[in-house]
Design a protein around this motif. Structure first.
Motif, PDB file in Angstrom:
ATOM      1  N   ILE A  56     -13.490  72.791  18.596  1.00 24.59           N
ATOM      2  CA  ILE A  56     -14.050  73.189  17.312  1.00 24.59           C
ATOM      3  C   ILE A  56     -15.474  73.675  17.540  1.00 24.59           C
ATOM      4  CG2 ILE A  56     -14.733  72.401  15.026  1.00 24.59           C
ATOM      5  CD1 ILE A  56     -12.428  70.482  15.060  1.00 24.59           C
ATOM      6  N   PHE A  57     -15.759  74.891  17.097  1.00 28.23           N
ATOM      7  CA  PHE A  57     -17.085  75.467  17.268  1.00 28.23           C
ATOM      8  C   PHE A  57     -17.803  75.463  15.926  1.00 28.23           C
ATOM      9  CE2 PHE A  57     -14.227  77.390  20.375  1.00 28.23           C
ATOM     10  CZ  PHE A  57     -14.897  77.092  21.553  1.00 28.23           C
ATOM     11  N   PHE A  58     -18.942  74.778  15.894  1.00 30.27           N
ATOM     12  CA  PHE A  58     -19.653  74.610  14.641  1.00 30.27           C
ATOM     13  C   PHE A  58     -20.729  75.666  14.439  1.00 30.27           C
ATOM     14  CE2 PHE A  58     -18.244  70.363  15.851  1.00 30.27           C
ATOM     15  CZ  PHE A  58     -17.643  69.937  14.676  1.00 30.27           C
ATOM     16  N   SER A  59     -21.025  75.916  13.194  1.00 31.52           N
ATOM     17  CA  SER A  59     -22.240  76.634  12.825  1.00 31.52           C
ATOM     18  C   SER A  59     -22.756  75.981  11.550  1.00 31.52           C
ATOM     19  CB  SER A  59     -21.956  78.124  12.590  1.00 31.52           C
ATOM     20  OG  SER A  59     -21.053  78.293  11.522  1.00 31.52           O
ATOM     21  N   ALA A  60     -24.090  75.860  11.433  1.00 30.18           N
ATOM     22  CA  ALA A  60     -24.666  75.204  10.264  1.00 30.18           C
ATOM     23  C   ALA A  60     -26.112  75.632  10.096  1.00 30.18           C
ATOM     24  CB  ALA A  60     -24.574  73.687  10.410  1.00 30.18           C
ATOM     25  N   ASP A  61     -26.635  75.448   8.904  1.00 31.19           N
ATOM     26  CA  ASP A  61     -28.019  75.787   8.598  1.00 31.19           C
ATOM     27  C   ASP A  61     -28.746  74.548   8.090  1.00 31.19           C
ATOM     28  OD1 ASP A  61     -27.788  78.594   9.094  1.00 31.19           O
ATOM     29  OD2 ASP A  61     -26.630  78.713   7.240  1.00 31.19           O
ATOM     30  N   SER A  62     -30.062  74.565   8.244  1.00 32.04           N
ATOM     31  CA  SER A  62     -30.885  73.496   7.698  1.00 32.04           C
ATOM     32  C   SER A  62     -32.276  74.044   7.414  1.00 32.04           C
ATOM     33  CB  SER A  62     -30.992  72.326   8.665  1.00 32.04           C
ATOM     34  OG  SER A  62     -31.942  71.385   8.196  1.00 32.04           O
ATOM     35  N   MET A  63     -32.880  73.581   6.330  1.00 33.34           N
ATOM     36  CA  MET A  63     -34.251  73.992   6.029  1.00 33.34           C
ATOM     37  C   MET A  63     -35.238  73.320   6.970  1.00 33.34           C
ATOM     38  SD  MET A  63     -35.042  71.801   2.583  1.00 33.34           S
ATOM     39  CE  MET A  63     -36.731  72.368   2.523  1.00 33.34           C
ATOM     40  N   TRP A  64     -34.727  72.414   7.804  1.00 30.44           N
ATOM     41  CA  TRP A  64     -35.606  71.648   8.682  1.00 30.44           C
ATOM     42  C   TRP A  64     -35.748  72.327  10.037  1.00 30.44           C
ATOM     43  CZ3 TRP A  64     -38.278  68.196   6.150  1.00 30.44           C
ATOM     44  CH2 TRP A  64     -37.776  67.789   4.922  1.00 30.44           C
ATOM     45  N   GLY A  65     -36.016  73.614   9.980  1.00 30.03           N
ATOM     46  CA  GLY A  65     -36.301  74.315  11.224  1.00 30.03           C
ATOM     47  C   GLY A  65     -35.047  74.564  12.038  1.00 30.03           C
ATOM     48  N   TYR A  66     -34.995  73.947  13.172  1.00 30.97           N
ATOM     49  CA  TYR A  66     -33.993  74.287  14.181  1.00 30.97           C
ATOM     50  C   TYR A  66     -32.903  73.225  14.218  1.00 30.97           C
ATOM     51  CZ  TYR A  66     -32.114  75.019  18.890  1.00 30.97           C
ATOM     52  OH  TYR A  66     -31.295  75.214  19.964  1.00 30.97           O
ATOM     53  N   GLN A  67     -31.653  73.650  14.142  1.00 33.65           N
ATOM     54  CA  GLN A  67     -30.533  72.700  14.163  1.00 33.65           C
ATOM     55  C   GLN A  67     -29.580  73.125  15.274  1.00 33.65           C
ATOM     56  OE1 GLN A  67     -26.983  73.058  12.838  1.00 33.65           O
ATOM     57  NE2 GLN A  67     -26.799  71.105  13.846  1.00 33.65           N
ATOM     58  N   ASP A  81     -24.753  72.295  19.131  1.00 33.09           N
ATOM     59  CA  ASP A  81     -24.169  71.728  20.347  1.00 33.09           C
ATOM     60  C   ASP A  81     -24.363  70.219  20.408  1.00 33.09           C
ATOM     61  OD1 ASP A  81     -23.354  74.203  21.186  1.00 33.09           O
ATOM     62  OD2 ASP A  81     -25.183  74.597  22.336  1.00 33.09           O
ATOM     63  N   ASP A  82     -25.299  69.704  19.643  1.00 32.41           N
ATOM     64  CA  ASP A  82     -25.583  68.266  19.670  1.00 32.41           C
ATOM     65  C   ASP A  82     -24.774  67.475  18.648  1.00 32.41           C
ATOM     66  OD1 ASP A  82     -27.359  68.624  21.698  1.00 32.41           O
ATOM     67  OD2 ASP A  82     -29.134  68.708  20.417  1.00 32.41           O
ATOM     68  N   PRO A 113     -28.634  65.634  15.057  1.00 31.37           N
ATOM     69  CA  PRO A 113     -30.088  65.612  14.837  1.00 31.37           C
ATOM     70  C   PRO A 113     -30.571  66.945  14.276  1.00 31.37           C
ATOM     71  CG  PRO A 113     -29.599  65.868  17.162  1.00 31.37           C
ATOM     72  CD  PRO A 113     -28.277  65.665  16.483  1.00 31.37           C
ATOM     73  N   LEU A 114     -31.594  66.900  13.466  1.00 27.40           N
ATOM     74  CA  LEU A 114     -32.269  68.087  12.962  1.00 27.40           C
ATOM     75  C   LEU A 114     -33.638  68.151  13.625  1.00 27.40           C
ATOM     76  CD1 LEU A 114     -31.393  67.810   9.164  1.00 27.40           C
ATOM     77  CD2 LEU A 114     -30.213  69.105  10.929  1.00 27.40           C
ATOM     78  N   TYR A 115     -33.974  69.292  14.190  1.00 23.22           N
ATOM     79  CA  TYR A 115     -35.169  69.409  15.016  1.00 23.22           C
ATOM     80  C   TYR A 115     -36.281  70.198  14.334  1.00 23.22           C
ATOM     81  CZ  TYR A 115     -32.034  68.167  18.875  1.00 23.22           C
ATOM     82  OH  TYR A 115     -31.137  67.536  19.692  1.00 23.22           O
ATOM     83  N   PHE A 116     -37.470  69.908  14.773  1.00 20.34           N
ATOM     84  CA  PHE A 116     -38.632  70.749  14.481  1.00 20.34           C
ATOM     85  C   PHE A 116     -39.181  71.210  15.821  1.00 20.34           C
ATOM     86  CE2 PHE A 116     -43.257  71.192  14.178  1.00 20.34           C
ATOM     87  CZ  PHE A 116     -43.339  72.189  13.208  1.00 20.34           C
ATOM     88  N   TYR A 117     -39.416  72.487  15.953  1.00 23.94           N
ATOM     89  CA  TYR A 117     -39.900  73.018  17.227  1.00 23.94           C
ATOM     90  C   TYR A 117     -41.430  72.940  17.263  1.00 23.94           C
ATOM     91  CZ  TYR A 117     -40.727  76.189  21.118  1.00 23.94           C
ATOM     92  OH  TYR A 117     -41.141  76.740  22.314  1.00 23.94           O
ATOM     93  N   ASP A 118     -41.935  72.185  18.243  1.00 23.53           N
ATOM     94  CA  ASP A 118     -43.373  72.046  18.449  1.00 23.53           C
ATOM     95  C   ASP A 118     -43.825  73.201  19.352  1.00 23.53           C
ATOM     96  OD1 ASP A 118     -45.959  71.421  19.212  1.00 23.53           O
ATOM     97  OD2 ASP A 118     -45.566  69.250  19.253  1.00 23.53           O
ATOM     98  N   ARG A 119     -44.432  74.226  18.704  1.00 21.66           N
ATOM     99  CA  ARG A 119     -44.813  75.415  19.442  1.00 21.66           C
ATOM    100  C   ARG A 119     -45.908  75.114  20.481  1.00 21.66           C
ATOM    101  NH1 ARG A 119     -46.453  80.443  15.889  1.00 21.66           N
ATOM    102  NH2 ARG A 119     -44.302  80.077  15.229  1.00 21.66           N
ATOM    103  N   ALA A 178     -35.080  64.379  11.762  1.00 25.06           N
ATOM    104  CA  ALA A 178     -34.141  63.628  10.923  1.00 25.06           C
ATOM    105  C   ALA A 178     -32.750  63.763  11.503  1.00 25.06           C
ATOM    106  CB  ALA A 178     -34.180  64.161   9.499  1.00 25.06           C
ATOM    107  N   ASN A 179     -31.819  63.014  10.939  1.00 21.56           N
ATOM    108  CA  ASN A 179     -30.400  63.144  11.278  1.00 21.56           C
ATOM    109  C   ASN A 179     -29.636  63.573  10.036  1.00 21.56           C
ATOM    110  OD1 ASN A 179     -30.426  62.370  14.040  1.00 21.56           O
ATOM    111  ND2 ASN A 179     -30.735  60.243  13.411  1.00 21.56           N
ATOM    112  N   ALA A 180     -28.528  64.273  10.255  1.00 22.51           N
ATOM    113  CA  ALA A 180     -27.651  64.657   9.151  1.00 22.51           C
ATOM    114  C   ALA A 180     -26.255  64.124   9.424  1.00 22.51           C
ATOM    115  CB  ALA A 180     -27.622  66.172   8.999  1.00 22.51           C
ATOM    116  N   THR A 181     -25.692  63.475   8.446  1.00 26.32           N
ATOM    117  CA  THR A 181     -24.333  62.935   8.575  1.00 26.32           C
ATOM    118  C   THR A 181     -23.327  63.983   8.102  1.00 26.32           C
ATOM    119  OG1 THR A 181     -25.074  60.667   8.252  1.00 26.32           O
ATOM    120  CG2 THR A 181     -22.740  61.125   7.824  1.00 26.32           C
ATOM    121  N   ILE A 182     -22.273  64.128   8.870  1.00 21.97           N
ATOM    122  CA  ILE A 182     -21.211  65.086   8.529  1.00 21.97           C
ATOM    123  C   ILE A 182     -20.021  64.312   7.985  1.00 21.97           C
ATOM    124  CG2 ILE A 182     -19.677  66.874   9.418  1.00 21.97           C
ATOM    125  CD1 ILE A 182     -21.748  67.154  11.735  1.00 21.97           C
ATOM    126  N   ASP A 183     -19.554  64.729   6.834  1.00 27.40           N
ATOM    127  CA  ASP A 183     -18.387  64.107   6.209  1.00 27.40           C
ATOM    128  C   ASP A 183     -17.672  65.205   5.424  1.00 27.40           C
ATOM    129  OD1 ASP A 183     -16.503  62.495   5.107  1.00 27.40           O
ATOM    130  OD2 ASP A 183     -17.877  61.276   3.919  1.00 27.40           O
TER     131      ASP A 183
END
Length: 372
Positions: A244-255, A258-259, A305-311, A320-325
């Motif tokens: 299963i290949f996922f794709s998703a969006d988040s307002m929290w920067g980089y998601q 693969d994780d 996990p939801l990431y923020f990229y530290d430039r 943060a983490n996001a639960t999938i259900d």
């Protein structure tokens, strides 16, 4: 997609007296129009056929003029208007090129024929076949027609590459048969009528099997319930083989999808479309392989996990983490191998045609504890 790729030589058209209205060509036209046959003609064959038809028309003019003269010499009591007949024959001769063009053009249109260019054939390969005396070149001295045949056959062979289909070539020339014997995927039937009879027989067999399928494997039948049970069992046993290949969006920067860590629940065969459409893939050795559309439903549970990229430091920081259900619905198809028995068709094996699914999880929001 047509089931049969077919090509014919100029000699076949000539042997049928350029009569595209005869029984054989009418059958070819009907099968082409119903998309059972994809007719291919080399541009060489098309050009040569026009020349031959033009020549045939011109010869017919000479024969007609001679026939009138013979009739006059034998039947002197019959009044024949020489001037009027000569005018009509002459008009026929003047239109010869137009008539030849129109005759072949109508045939190409009626059969939905695709013209295969010979210009891409490598001259080096033609010469290699010539010097090696390999088909379509004979072991004796090469004839002019054999060079023409080489360009025709090589262009057709190259056209079929990657199609995973056989090509049926029909000619009165034995060198075409020898070429077919040396080239996998090219088959040379005895003649056009033999080939069309075989195709019609296969079509009839498929129609009979489709009628059996429609009668015995409708949505509410016991036979189809067996398919549902088997596909559920197959999915459970092969869950680890399904990607299963996922794709998703988040307002929290980089998601990073693969994780995502997930497991599947309630993976099952949901339903078949209300109108069952079976596609016969293969009929061989008293077995029938079919495919039909289905809808799959399964449940995904996991966390990502939801990431923020530290430039500044050039690293990802977990914010943060996001639960999938999620319950996922996917359209796919199943492949069923059936055994043809006198009473009907019995199920031998069932598999899923697709094992890689793209899943769009949409927008991922952080878990509630992130806001505390």
């Amino acid at each position: 997609m047509c089931d049969f790729f077919v090509s014919i030589d100029t000699s076949v058209i000539k042997s049928n007296n350029y009569d595209f209205d005869n029984e054989v060509f009418k059958s070819l036209i009907e099968l082409s129009q119903n998309e059972y046959i994809h007719l291919l003609l080399s541009d060489v064959v098309v050009r040569e056929t026009k020349v031959h038809i033009l020549k045939d028309i011109q010869e017919s003019e000479i024969k007609a003029t001679k026939a009138i003269q013979n009739i006059k010499s034998y039947c002197k009591d019959i009044e024949i208007n020489d001037t009027e007949l000569a005018k009509k024959i002459n008009n026929f001769a003047l239109r010869a090129k137009e008539l030849a063009e129109q005759k072949i053009s109508n045939f190409l249109s009626e059969t939905r024929c695709e013209i295969v260019p010979s210009s891409n054939v490598q001259t080096e390969e033609v010469l290699s076949l010539y010097f090696a005396k390999r088909p379509p070149f004979s072991e004796q001295k090469a004839k002019q027609n054999e060079f023409k045949d080489a360009y025709i056959l090589l262009s057709l062979r190259d056209y079929m590459k990657g199609k995973n289909k056989d090509l049926y070539v029909v000619s009165t020339d034995g060198d075409w048969t020898k070429f077919a014997q040396e080239n996998k995927g090219i088959i040379a039937p005895k003649d056009l009528k033999t080939l069309l009879d075989m195709i019609n027989r296969i079509i009839h067999e498929k129609e009979e099997i489709l009628n059996k399928l429609k009668n015995n494997f409708n949505k509410n039948s016991a036979e189809f319930q067996v398919i549902k049970d088997n596909i559920n069992e197959f999915l459970l046993e092969n869950e680890d083989k399904i990607s299963i290949f996922f794709s998703a969006d988040s307002m929290w920067g980089y998601q990073n999808v693969d994780d995502i860590e997930y497991h599947l629940e309630d993976f099952n065969f949901k339903e078949i479309n209300s109108d069952v459409e079976f596609n016969i893939l293969k009929i061989e050795n008293n077995e029938v392989i079919i495919s039909c559309p289905i809808n799959l439903e399964f449940h995904i549970e996991g966390i990502t996990p939801l990431y923020f990229y530290d430039r500044e430091d050039g690293v990802d920081i977990t914010m943060a983490n996001a639960t999938i259900d999620e319950t996922i619905h996917i359209k796919s198809s199943i492949v069923v191998r059936l055994k043809d028995v006198k009473e009907g068709l019995s199920i031998e094996d069932i598999s899923l045609s697709d094992r890689n699914f793209n899943v769009d999880l949409g927008y991922l929001d952080p878990d509630p504890d992130f806001y505390e």
